[in-house]
Design an enzyme around this catalytic site. Sequence first.
Site, PDB file in Angstrom:
ATOM      1  N   CYS A   1       9.934  19.224 -10.157  1.00 35.47           N
ATOM      2  CA  CYS A   1      10.199  18.211  -9.660  1.00 35.47           C
ATOM      3  C   CYS A   1       9.029  16.676 -10.546  1.00 35.47           C
ATOM      4  O   CYS A   1       9.103  15.581 -10.819  1.00 35.47           O
ATOM      5  CB  CYS A   1       9.778  18.044  -8.664  1.00 35.47           C
TER       6      CYS A   1
ATOM      7  N   HIS B   1      15.550  10.826  -5.313  1.00 38.68           N
ATOM      8  CA  HIS B   1      15.028  12.088  -6.159  1.00 38.68           C
ATOM      9  C   HIS B   1      16.056  12.586  -7.124  1.00 38.68           C
ATOM     10  O   HIS B   1      15.513  13.996  -6.527  1.00 38.68           O
ATOM     11  CB  HIS B   1      13.780  12.354  -5.032  1.00 38.68           C
TER      12      HIS B   1
END
Lengths: 387, 131, 349
Positions: A84, A335
């Site tokens: 991420c 996200h």
Amino acid sequence: MRDVAIIGVGLNPKWGELWDKSLRTLFAEAALAAIEDAGVDHVDSMYVGCMTSGLFAGQEHLGSLMADYLGQPGLPATRVESACASGGAAVRSAFYEVASGASDIVLAGGVEKMTDVGGDGATYALSTAADADYEVYHGVTFPALYAMMAVDHMNRFGTTSEDLANVAVKNHNHGSMNPAAQYPFEVTVEQVLGSVMVADPLHILDCSPITDGAAAVVLCSMDKAKELAGDRPLVKIAGVGAATDTIALHQRPDLSWLGSTEKAAKTAFEMAGVGPDDIDFAEVHDCFTIAEIMVIEALGFVERGKGGAAARDGLTALGGKIPVNTSGGLKSKGHPVGATGAAQIVEGVTQLRGEAGDRQVEGARRGITQNMGGTGGSSVVHVLEVV
Amino acid sequence: MPAGYTREIPQRYRLEAGKCKKCGAVHFPQRLACACGSKDTEPYVLPSTGKIATYSVVRVGPSDFMDLVPYVVAVVELDDGTKLTCQVADAAPEEVSVGTPVTLEFRKVNQVGGHGIIKYGYKAVLDRFVE
Amino acid sequence: MVGIVGWGAYIPRYRIKLEEIAKIWGADAEAYRRGLQIYQKSVPGTDQDTATISVEAAKNAVTRAGIDPVDIGAVYVGSESHPYAVKPTGTVVAEALGATPDCHCADFEFACKAGSEGMFVALAEVKAGEMKYALAIGADTSQGAPGDALEYSASAGGAAFIMGADDLAAECLFTHSYMTDTPDFWRREHEYYPQHAGRFTGDPAYFKHIMGAGKAILEKSGMKPGDFAYAVFHQPNGKFPMKVGKMLGFEKEQLETGWLVPWLGNTYSGASPVGLTAILDVAKPGDLILMVSYGSGAGSDAFIWKTTERLKELQGLAPHTRDYLDKNQIYLDYGQYAKHRGKIIMNTG
């Protein structure tokens, strides 16, 4: 090393479940917007941050694909992966390419197309950021890993579920002022605590969503930037830091301390010659509400163990001492994992240019972005400031 | 392919780990290099008892684990201080808290449908003999 | 001199009551309870099978024996519910114990006698001097068709015995096997559940073979029922082992200690072996114990054990079988039970 400026930023107009946009379209849209914003007609090199397009979309080799779809065949282009934190890592790579003098204008971005797989496929793809053989094998999910960090934090420092919920309340409030946010609605503490439990003590409203999206920035040398900036405030990358921690949470001596963020921030602060007290706002990796609490401790904005009170007391809200996640954060803005780190820098530049509209931090001169992979197995921190 | 599974059998079935000969750090699984700089490690077997260091309850799980939902997962701190992640089997969420003593038992951890290999390993269990 | 140097049992925590099963099939629970003398049965966790039960029972046996698993020369697992149709259970158990790779290993499938079959062979291996220790396990996650009488009894559990020649906890004085081809219970390849021949499983099957083996071993040994502190028989239900014990001349007091079936159910290959562990947990040095297994179409194996002074030292080293049986059970409703036993058709892939 020479100074590096951010001369262009780009995002998709809206993040979310973008059924009609493919992986390549998402990235090209953000990258072309950044190039247009920069006012250049080409870039010299490109870094594409992406966590796992292979699992989400059956596509690797993004350097070639994206250069082609930007209309710049032949461009040197590399995909960067750090789970991420891929987006932040891509920007860091571009920073060093410009700072070293190897290239003048470099595009760095991130992308994730997450909705072409079902919930189970997305869970599996995201789980690859954890230790496959020693965490995921046992049925541990990402919410459960962060939940275990939360239990540790609550047990040792008295942090409560309400403290966690207040992070969601604040970030959704910020996100309600961001036209690109996936979930721009406001939530209350009661709604968060009443939402379905995913992994105790994390409710669904403590978790960031599954998002399609991309973000891109154009970096160039300060000399070049001065030519291109025109009347706009010029933003430079004053500090960069990256660090890793053990990939498995259980290997860490402290189960709720983000060592990689602490180390990356130390490097970035030292390069910029500033400290936490010199920062006007922060964009941090709130993949779960507990993450923001741990991050603001590791960045030094609050004392260890005091992160839980920050959102509740208004410290991290717009108008507070250190506004955190004015974009809405991962929580409300969305996200798309590989894009997040680049999007944080887009928000940072938007704030420093004074173009953030209703969510503008008054008098913002210096901001920080913190992007994190897995449970903090990697972190990338950038300090941005107006020249 | 079961090759990856087979490779992990010593760790998963027998808790075989490694220990740095220089600084004494325990590595699970065994590593080629220690953070202290030493590359001299020796085999070491973990203790099978410890306590819950932290935990959560998975209420939305991967489909492979659907039959267990809700299931407790934990970081277990073993008696020698080594930590590992595993499920807590046969436990209701309210029975588990930080510090709860556990023992590692041999269980099926996962299986690939009704056709693939059965994957075994360790799970923590609570003391079932307390009154 | 050969015999048991370490023993251990394992019983899962889950239970289902007979009434809960009867309710689903509209059956008369009281009639079943009277007929079977079973109140409840053990059920494996969804993450347990014959291999996991065998490993835990064997770990208890190794702990009691106080031996290095590397010295185990053979691992035999007897079961009707080996997890794989093809791929052994014994290798999983041997790996988990640390007995590999220099080890002989085999799975037995011999109806409910598969466990005692392994014990018989393990004793023979040690007696022949082929190896120092041999491990024999009887364990099952027993199958019974939904709605069938077997569903009220088929349960889960297992027992493990390490056979050796020195430092015995119980010496094996005599063995005797008695078998014919009597098809009273069977399961064909690719079938989920066994079938049985109703009342034909009684006199011409269970009673004939246990009496045959029991009488023969008493005659061979020159012993009388009164010489024994304990006797344990295959226990498919509560009634049969008590009845056959009395037919052989034993008193209720000799039979009760190993009589677990009313609260455990029928652990098939584990039935008389688990009963034997419950006896060893509490027996006194010098006690004589008669054990007779039974498997449908497989006959009976009889053993006479004599406990030693060492027994006392080992009893407290691992959990007692009665504690596994009685403490902190988790009761399931039929829906949960159906999930635990894989009786619900799932979407795959």
